[in-house]
Design an enzyme around this catalytic site. Structure first.
Site, PDB file in Angstrom:
ATOM      1  CG  HIS A 195      -1.708   1.245   1.377  1.00 41.39           C
ATOM      2  ND1 HIS A 195      -1.583   2.066   2.464  1.00 41.39           N
ATOM      3  CD2 HIS A 195      -2.618   1.822   0.570  1.00 41.39           C
ATOM      4  CE1 HIS A 195      -2.391   3.086   2.327  1.00 41.39           C
ATOM      5  NE2 HIS A 195      -3.038   2.956   1.182  1.00 41.39           N
ATOM      6  CG  ASP A 251      -3.572   5.045  -1.515  1.00 37.78           C
ATOM      7  OD1 ASP A 251      -4.576   4.957  -0.776  1.00 37.78           O
ATOM      8  OD2 ASP A 251      -2.433   5.280  -1.074  1.00 37.78           O
ATOM      9  CE1 TYR A 302      12.952  12.268 -17.213  1.00 34.38           C
ATOM     10  CE2 TYR A 302      11.179  13.854 -17.498  1.00 34.38           C
ATOM     11  CZ  TYR A 302      12.087  12.967 -18.025  1.00 34.38           C
ATOM     12  OH  TYR A 302      12.129  12.774 -19.387  1.00 34.38           O
TER      13      TYR A 302
END
Length: 148
Positions: free
Chosen positions: A22, A64, A112
């Site tokens: 998670h 999530d 990035y």
């Protein structure tokens, strides 16, 4: 091959998805992305475009739902206010597989940095520019538990 598992998800990618916990993040990147240099763990999806890989992953991976943002995409020329048609395709797949979860555009450097810290990178052969997305893994709730 397995019943109910999209065939383009190979054993290495399936193992990586299963190993994630998670809050771990996985980045799916286009063919131009410097995945080899930035990956902590690299999964190759050569020969596959990004959209089918994204769709297949989201059939298995919970997004999530305890954080406000869990889906992140690259932006055109690093500007989050700009989008290409590829981003609309990503958003459509995410809306289908993770309803109610918004895909958030990140500035170039922020994107990035987030990819570099991801649990894993899946390098596709997607030819379109800026076709990069990050998914934050959620939990699978026990049947007797309701979502918060």
């Amino acid at each position: 091959m397995l019943i109910g598992i999209p065939a383009l998800l190979g054993p290495e990618l399936l193992a990586m998805l299963r190993a994630m916990g998670h809050g771990d993040e996985i980045a799916l990147v286009d063919g131009n992305y410097p995945a080899q240099e930035q990956a902590r763990r690299l999964i190759r999806a050569d020969g596959h475009a990004l959209m089918p890989v994204l769709d297949a992953i989201l059939t298995l991976l919970p997004v999530d739902d305890v954080v406000p943002e869990a889906l992140f995409r690259a932006s055109v020329k690093g500007d989050p206010s700009l989008a290409d048609p590829v981003h609309s395709e990503m958003e459509a797949i995410c809306a289908k597989r993770a309803p109610g979860r918004k895909v958030v555009a990140l500035a170039g450097a922020d994107f990035y940095a987030r990819v570099k810290s991801a649990h894993a990178i899946v390098a596709t052969s997607e030819p379109r520019l800026y076709a990069n997305i990050i998914i934050r893994k959620g939990v699978i709730y026990p049947p007797e538990t309701e979502k918060p």
